[in-house]
Write a protein that holds these residues in place. Structure first.
Motif, short mmCIF file in Angstrom:
data_model
loop_
_atom_site.label_atom_id
_atom_site.label_comp_id
_atom_site.label_asym_id
_atom_site.label_seq_id
_atom_site.Cartn_x
_atom_site.Cartn_y
_atom_site.Cartn_z
N ILE A 74 0.85 -1.20 0.00
CA ILE A 74 0.00 0.00 0.00
C ILE A 74 0.88 1.25 0.00
O ILE A 74 0.66 2.19 -0.75
CB ILE A 74 -0.93 0.01 1.22
CG1 ILE A 74 -1.88 -1.18 1.14
CG2 ILE A 74 -1.69 1.31 1.32
CD1 ILE A 74 -2.64 -1.46 2.41
N GLY A 76 3.95 1.27 -0.96
CA GLY A 76 4.65 1.26 -2.25
C GLY A 76 3.83 2.03 -3.28
O GLY A 76 4.37 2.81 -4.07
N ALA A 77 2.52 1.82 -3.25
CA ALA A 77 1.65 2.51 -4.20
C ALA A 77 1.61 4.01 -3.89
O ALA A 77 1.64 4.84 -4.79
CB ALA A 77 0.25 1.91 -4.13
N HIS A 78 1.57 4.36 -2.61
CA HIS A 78 1.59 5.79 -2.23
C HIS A 78 2.85 6.46 -2.76
O HIS A 78 2.82 7.59 -3.23
CB HIS A 78 1.54 5.94 -0.71
CG HIS A 78 0.18 5.71 -0.14
ND1 HIS A 78 -0.13 5.95 1.17
CD2 HIS A 78 -0.96 5.25 -0.70
CE1 HIS A 78 -1.40 5.66 1.40
NE2 HIS A 78 -1.92 5.21 0.28
N LEU A 80 4.61 5.63 -5.36
CA LEU A 80 4.48 5.86 -6.81
C LEU A 80 3.65 7.10 -7.08
O LEU A 80 3.91 7.86 -8.00
CB LEU A 80 3.79 4.67 -7.47
CG LEU A 80 4.65 3.52 -7.95
CD1 LEU A 80 3.76 2.48 -8.57
CD2 LEU A 80 5.69 4.01 -8.95
#
Lengths: 584, 97
Positions: A74, A76-78, A80
């Motif tokens: 999660i 990691g997505a933030h 990006l």
């Protein structure tokens, strides 16, 4: 000095410097910057983003260590997202071409994306807007610097004034530093309000717009008794409230000394004083006040807190936390009491929408109508029971058939667990709430089929007197001291005594000092009360004798009007326990 | 210039292309020099941009077309198809503790 009124949701008084949180937690100081500041503002923006990315990397690392890769992903997505070149391009363009301040530009761009997600027409994806808001918050936080600390890391005592606090923000408040809070929105039954009560922070909600009238650092008084906030109070008001605060603290200290003292009458009758809780963390509030256990664990919050139906593991984890924190003390877990006033937003399909929800599909009726839902909870309770003295309690039982059905489901669940080889406790005690007059009248028929009774006075009074206390036009007809209520309680206690099962009172009535001598006199030996009332109830019991209480109960039963009963009881308590000052 | 490579796939994961799946796609696509687009019936998104992908709002069962154009286009498509096939979830490995 300015005074504003709202809804008092958690008693007490707080005095301290204000800390402000706007609609999304931040107030944007300025919208525009001068043309020649543009490049340095862009530099400031990039620096802030860099800080945010570092913080997210840190979160990602911690999450992968502690929780697992699927949680770390999660963050990691933030990461990006905050490094997305298109997003950065849009924000920088707004700063450069329109001279927007970085705060204003970032907030606009993030919110546009959040809005786009919300409009996708898919509930799960729309929820992701929250992630975008979270990023917006992080970026604003980094831009606005260290003078806006997180709620969880405060350095000095403050009073929080906010447009709204989310339940998770409220739960995360540092109890050492936050003295109390007030919000512009919110109602009596919002999760924030419920949590404020659980945290025992003085709180007022639903004040309406007032943030514009306050500046950070202004002295503010929160009066959680009357539901008022006083901004920048004058000397006289301030000293008056300081006195109230002192009184409140000294009462608390006096009673705190009594935590280790047993609740025992002057003629040596031991009364069990237990706590009513809603959240696992409240166990601590009960134990530090010397409770004999948890007499009522309401499990609805598990359903109300989220958008998803809790899994068996969610139930199990919450119950284990409570059971383990209680050690050898009993924990009475009440099965789902949803419906009526407590309906989670996304589960309306379970609940009847008729005009009269208190008489509709709620509580045990709802559980028996939704067996899969019910079984998940029962499995979790039985599994958690391995760790301590867990007891199961069915709410709103009205007929014997209903009780037998609930017990049959419980047996089915035990067989399932047995077959699957999952550890659980088979010999848990099973009891029922007595809160419907029908059950009180037939208590002698119910008693042989349960291990204990617990009288829920709130509903018992509402159903017996046909009064909804929440309706202001009839609230004056609601009397816990009504002769009919006294008689019903006596019937239940007598049935319990005849059949050798314990009877507890767990409604609001047992938390109010004036009813304690009456209840003890009627023969009750178990009282389950709101955590904050534990020390006072115990102290009062230590001033009572059981024979004197029986005398009081006997006299109260001869009075024929509710008002006379309550006046008499209030007079008796004032005589026996003149120091009592907190609750009345 | 070679022809663009196309492939049609169906979103299999339960909650659709939400944040984490989109981040996995973005990461994978960014590793290739070619341009990669994902088209739904009504929208198109740059596979290297997480916000674009989220904006597809692709729920479970949605049919999508992957289109890659440029160096390594065929490899990029192959990699993304594998990702979609695997369900697009982060590994659920628990930490060792």
């Amino acid at each position: 000095m300015k005074t504003k009124s709202g809804i008092p949701v958690s008693p007490g008084v707080a005095i301290g410097p204000a800390m402000l949180f706007g609609a999304r937690g931040f107030r944007i100081p300025q919208r525009f910057v001068s043309v020649d500041a543009v490049e340095s503002e862009i530099g400031r923006f990039r620096g802030a983003l860099h800080k945010v990315a570092q913080a997210i990397e840190e979160n990602q690392h911690v999450a992968s260590q502690r929780l697992g890769e699927e949680y770390a992903a999660i963050f990691g997505a933030h990461l990006l997202m905050v490094r997305d070149p298109k997003l950065l391009g849009e924000i920088e363009t707004l700063i450069r071409s329109k001279c927007f301040s970085p705060e204003f530009a970032a907030s606009r761009v993030f919110r546009n994306y959040a809005k786009a997600f919300q409009n996708l027409g898919n509930a799960y994806l729309a929820e992701r807007a929250t992630d975008v808001f979270d990023l917006e918050k992080r970026v604003l936080h980094a831009l606005l610097g260290e003078d806006r600390p997180e709620l969880t890391h405060l350095t000095e005592s403050v009073v929080i004034l906010a447009h709204n606090l989310t339940p998770s923000e409220t739960a995360g408040l540092d109890r050492e530093k936050v003295l109390g809070f007030a919000t512009e929105v919110g109602g009596r039954t919002s999760h924030t309000a419920i949590l404020a009560g659980a945290l025992e922070l003085p709180a007022v909600v639903g004040v309406g717009g007032f943030l514009a009238d306050v500046s950070a650092g202004d002295i503010v008084i929160i009066d959680g008794y009357r539901g008022e906030i006083i901004i920048d109070p004058d000397e006289e008001t301030l000293s008056r409230y300081k006195l109230v605060l002192e009184q409140y603290k000294s009462d608390k200290q006096r009673l705190a000394k009594l935590t280790s003292a047993e609740a025992i009458t002057t003629d040596s009758v031991r009364i069990q004083v237990l706590g009513n809780i809603e959240f696992p963390q409240e166990v601590e509030h009960c134990m530090e006040r010397g409770a004999d256990g948890i007499g009522l664990y309401r499990t609805e919050f598990l359903y109300l807190g989220t958008n998803q139906i809790p899994s068996e593991e969610d139930h199990y984890e919450a119950y284990c936390k409570v059971v383990k924190a209680c050690g050898n003390h009993p924990v009475v877990i009440r099965t789902l009491d949803l419906g009526s006033d407590k309906v989670p937003a996304n589960e309306t399909e379970f609940v009847s929408s008729c005009d009269n929800p208190a008489l509709g599909l709620r509580s045990i009726r709802l559980s028996l109508n939704n067996l899969p839902l019910f079984k998940v909870q029962l499995r979790a309770i039985l599994r958690a029971a391995v760790y301590g003295d867990v007891r199961i309690m069915f709410p709103l039982i009205t007929s014997l058939l209903e009780l037998r059905k609930a017990k049959m489901v419980l047996n089915d669940v035990m067989d399932d667990l047995d077959e699957a080889g999952i550890p659980f406790k088979r010999d848990v005690r099973v009891g029922m709430m007595v809160e419907v007059p029908a059950a009180a009248l037939l208590a002698d028929q119910f008693a042989p089929e349960v291990d204990f009774f617990s009288i829920g006075t709130n509903d018992l009074i509402q159903y017996t007197l046909a009064v909804d206390r929440a309706d202001p036009s009839v609230a004056n007809l609601y009397w816990a001291g009504d002769p009919s209520i006294l008689r019903l309680i006596r019937m239940v206690v007598d049935a319990g005594r005849t059949h050798g099962i314990p009877v507890t009172v767990c409604g609001q009535m047992s938390s109010e000092p004036r009813f304690i001598p009456l209840l003890v006199g009627l023969g009750l030996r178990h009282l389950s009360v709101t955590p904050i009332a534990i020390p006072e109830v115990k102290d009062l019991i230590r001033h009572l004798s059981s024979s004197q209480s029986e005398e009081i109960a006997r006299h109260a039963l001869t009075l024929d009007i509710a008002r006379d009963v309550e006046n008499y009881l209030r007079g008796e308590v004032d005589r026996i326990y003149p120091d009592g000052s907190i609750a009345e | 210039m070679s022809e663009p490579v196309r492939q049609t796939i169906t979103v299999k994961n339960e909650n659709g292309l939400h944040l984490v799946p989109c981040s996995l796609i973005t990461r994978a696509a960014t590793g290739f020099a070619c341009q990669v687009e994902i088209h739904s019936a009504t929208r198109k998104a740059d596979a290297k941009n997480i916000f674009d992908l989220m904006g597809l709002g692709a729920a479970c069962g949605t049919e999508l077309t992957l289109i890659a154009n440029g160096d390594g286009a065929a490899d990029a498509i192959q990699k993304l198809v594998e990702l979609f096939e695997s369900g697009l979830e982060a590994s659920s490995r628990r930490p060792n503790s």
